[in-house]
Enzyme design. Structure first.
Site, mmCIF file in Angstrom:
data_model
loop_
_atom_site.group_PDB
_atom_site.id
_atom_site.type_symbol
_atom_site.label_atom_id
_atom_site.label_comp_id
_atom_site.label_asym_id
_atom_site.label_seq_id
_atom_site.Cartn_x
_atom_site.Cartn_y
_atom_site.Cartn_z
ATOM 1 N N LYS A 1 66.414 -26.436 -10.274
ATOM 2 C CA LYS A 1 65.057 -25.731 -10.178
ATOM 3 C C LYS A 1 64.871 -24.219 -10.523
ATOM 4 O O LYS A 1 64.156 -23.713 -11.320
ATOM 5 C CB LYS A 1 64.362 -25.689 -8.700
ATOM 6 C CG LYS A 1 63.085 -24.728 -8.524
ATOM 7 C CD LYS A 1 62.617 -24.922 -7.126
ATOM 8 C CE LYS A 1 63.232 -24.122 -6.083
ATOM 9 N NZ LYS A 1 62.647 -22.591 -6.105
ATOM 10 N N ASN A 2 65.762 -23.602 -10.030
ATOM 11 C CA ASN A 2 65.931 -21.968 -10.233
ATOM 12 C C ASN A 2 66.540 -21.500 -11.807
ATOM 13 O O ASN A 2 66.517 -20.468 -11.995
ATOM 14 C CB ASN A 2 66.578 -21.278 -9.182
ATOM 15 C CG ASN A 2 65.889 -21.493 -7.927
ATOM 16 O OD1 ASN A 2 64.584 -21.762 -7.937
ATOM 17 N ND2 ASN A 2 66.456 -21.154 -6.732
ATOM 18 N N CYS B 1 57.203 -18.735 -1.445
ATOM 19 C CA CYS B 1 57.858 -18.879 0.192
ATOM 20 C C CYS B 1 57.308 -17.833 0.703
ATOM 21 O O CYS B 1 56.836 -16.880 0.516
ATOM 22 C CB CYS B 1 59.167 -18.779 -0.101
ATOM 23 S SG CYS B 1 60.032 -20.544 -0.455
ATOM 24 N N ARG C 1 59.169 -10.593 0.029
ATOM 25 C CA ARG C 1 60.059 -10.931 -1.237
ATOM 26 C C ARG C 1 59.524 -9.694 -1.867
ATOM 27 O O ARG C 1 58.455 -9.735 -2.860
ATOM 28 C CB ARG C 1 59.414 -12.132 -1.675
ATOM 29 C CG ARG C 1 59.560 -13.148 -0.758
ATOM 30 C CD ARG C 1 60.933 -13.621 -0.194
ATOM 31 N NE ARG C 1 61.666 -14.105 -1.481
ATOM 32 C CZ ARG C 1 61.683 -15.081 -1.981
ATOM 33 N NH1 ARG C 1 60.834 -16.266 -1.511
ATOM 34 N NH2 ARG C 1 62.216 -15.572 -3.329
ATOM 35 N N ASP D 1 69.675 -20.371 0.397
ATOM 36 C CA ASP D 1 68.925 -21.535 0.107
ATOM 37 C C ASP D 1 69.487 -22.754 0.824
ATOM 38 O O ASP D 1 68.788 -23.750 1.069
ATOM 39 C CB ASP D 1 68.613 -21.768 -1.170
ATOM 40 C CG ASP D 1 67.747 -20.731 -1.859
ATOM 41 O OD1 ASP D 1 66.943 -20.177 -0.973
ATOM 42 O OD2 ASP D 1 67.905 -20.529 -2.993
ATOM 43 N N ARG E 1 57.890 -28.679 -3.866
ATOM 44 C CA ARG E 1 58.092 -27.683 -4.651
ATOM 45 C C ARG E 1 59.718 -27.777 -5.279
ATOM 46 O O ARG E 1 59.511 -27.361 -6.482
ATOM 47 C CB ARG E 1 58.207 -26.404 -3.910
ATOM 48 C CG ARG E 1 56.572 -26.051 -3.719
ATOM 49 C CD ARG E 1 56.659 -24.458 -3.109
ATOM 50 N NE ARG E 1 57.529 -23.687 -4.034
ATOM 51 C CZ ARG E 1 58.274 -22.693 -3.366
ATOM 52 N NH1 ARG E 1 58.151 -22.319 -1.971
ATOM 53 N NH2 ARG E 1 58.990 -21.798 -4.287
#
Ligand code: EPU
Length: 422
Positions: free
Chosen positions: A22-23, A116, A121, A306, A399
């Protein structure tokens, strides 16, 4: 809001294949702004965050076409630099479009990015680097207006080892003629994947995967084909799910090179595993026991934040006590009260530290997922628990995890989704 109904108590066993990262997918999608030529991306995870990023690309003028569930073709010019608030607000990673918008239109309008809820953040590192490139950031109550006049290579020292800020600098520098340098860069596998993609477009990059990256950019980058590398966090998540439920699992596309610190965490809870080859992980049913009293997150290649929430669930099934510490995010740990409702014995020492005492039997409950990683942690807890659980707000898990209930059921779980449309 959709929910999962989970009948717990069945070991997760069998074979599973890890999806694309994903990232890595998110910054690589953002970097398609660098060229109008066609880009083909393969092994793209079919997850909500990726769908949202693709929609944002369409909103600013790119043509996108899914060739199959995991392959997309992207081409065309940027025609608009205003991200629609309702879409950008859902995706914190929309900040990754900043570099491409500045290069193509000289300015970008951003809203406080969404995503999130696991902490303040900050976006400071992103704005500071734009200023280091000679740009300007003006903010008011409605958002940010960022401009970049002359495009000149720069030497950047990031104020924090921020993953997405590192990626934004790389994308920006790749589109600017001359040699830029990033110091204090993030070292994650997704940074390396993005670098490999940018090299295919025509940039020269050295040092990706270390904290000093050199980028020689160009005004004329071209199209390319690229396959997204497997997701280390998903590999770790499946490994933890197997260990927490006592199943035997073979995980394909689990990269051995990603498992130094994650493997150390598994061993520290006495999980038995071996790599059959460089990308196949075999987990055996294990008698879980805490061998090291502390688990702390760090910057990659240290233990990833994570994976902290799933690791806490694993610790509830292990004999002994362990201190779990996440200094990065202010609100990562608050979900442990939900595990306590299920029967865990976890003491929250402060917002960043919890002490898990195990083993404890968990019992099914009605829960709400607060964020992607706590959400998948609750799913694992429900799989390990006795009885039935319901987990609301499962979109947070969608997500980042493709087809989660189908893949779990393929491993022998009993999970059912109920969709709720408004
Ligand atoms: N932070 C520090 N000091 C540092 C580095 C980070 O205090 O040296 C703090 C930041 O202030 C921030 C947090 O740690 O509060 C995360 O920082 P970062 O800027 O690195 O996060 P990000 O780039 O916004 C990416 C991932 C996140 C992942 C973090 C940390 C993407 C699109 N997102 O976010 O992924 O948690 O790095 O590794 O790459 C997820 O996949 O669940 C997710 C949230």
């Amino acid at each position: 809001m959709s929910k999962l109904y989970i009948e717990g108590g069945y070991p997760l066993a069998g074979e599973v294949s890890v999806a694309g990262n994903k990232n890595a997918a998110l910054p690589i999608l953002a970097a398609t702004l660098l060229t109008d030529d066609e880009i083909i991306l393969k092994n793209l995870p079919d997850i909500l965050d990726v769908r949202r990023m693709v929609r944002l690309l369409e909103c600013i003028g790119k043509k996108t076409e899914y060739k199959s569930r995991n392959i997309i073709a992207i081409s065309g010019a940027v025609s608009n630099n205003k991200l629609p608030e309702e879409h950008a607000g859902q995706l914190r990673a929309s900040i990754l479009l900043l570099a491409g918008l500045l290069l193509k239109t000289g300015e970008a309008f951003l809203f406080p990015p969404g995503g999130c809820v696991i902490g303040r953040r900050k976006v400071d590192s992103h704005f500071e680097m734009v200023e280091d490139f000679g740009g300007e950031v003006v903010s008011d109550h409605s958002g940010f207006h960022i401009t970049l006049g002359e495009q000149k290579a720069a030497s950047i020292f990031l104020k924090e080892v921020s993953v997405t800020a590192t990626e934004n600098v790389m994308i920006l520098a790749a589109g600017i003629k001359g040699r830029s340098v990033i110091q204090n860069a993030a070292c994650e596998p997704h940074v390396v994947d993005l670098a490999e993609f940018l090299v295919k477009l025509g940039a020269k990059i050295e040092g990706a995967g270390t904290n000093r990256i050199m980028i020689e950019g160009s005004h004329c980058l071209t199209g390319a084909e690229h396959s997204i590398t497997p997701d280390p966090i998903e590999a770790g998540t499946f490994a933890i799910a197997a260990a927490a439920t006592g199943g035997e699992m073979v995980i394909h596309n689990a990269m051995k090179e990603h498992f130094y610190s994650m493997g150390r965490m598994l061993r520290s809870m006495n999980v038995m595993f071996k790599f059959q080859d460089e990308k196949t992980l075999h987990l055996f049913p294990s008698k879980l026991e805490i061998k090291e009293k502390k688990l702390q997150v760090g910057l990659w290649p240290n233990f990833p934040t994570d994976l902290m929430s799933p690791a806490i669930v694993l610790a509830t099934q292990a004999k002994g006590s362990i201190l779990c510490h996440d200094w990065m995010f202010e609100s990562r740990m608050f979900f442990v009260d939900k595990l306590n409702i299920m029967g865990a014995d976890i003491i929250q020492a402060d917002p960043h530290r919890v002490i898990v005492n195990g083993p404890t039997k968990l019992y099914g409950q009605h829960l709400t997922s607060p964020d992607i990683r706590a959400g998948i942690a609750l799913v694992i807890a429900a799989l390990a628990a006795q009885g039935n659980s319901v987990i609301d707000n499962i979109e947070t898990v969608d997500r980042g995890y493709e087809e989660i209930e189908n893949r779990l059921n393929h491993l022998g779980s009993k999970v059912r989704r109920e969709e709720h449309h408004h």
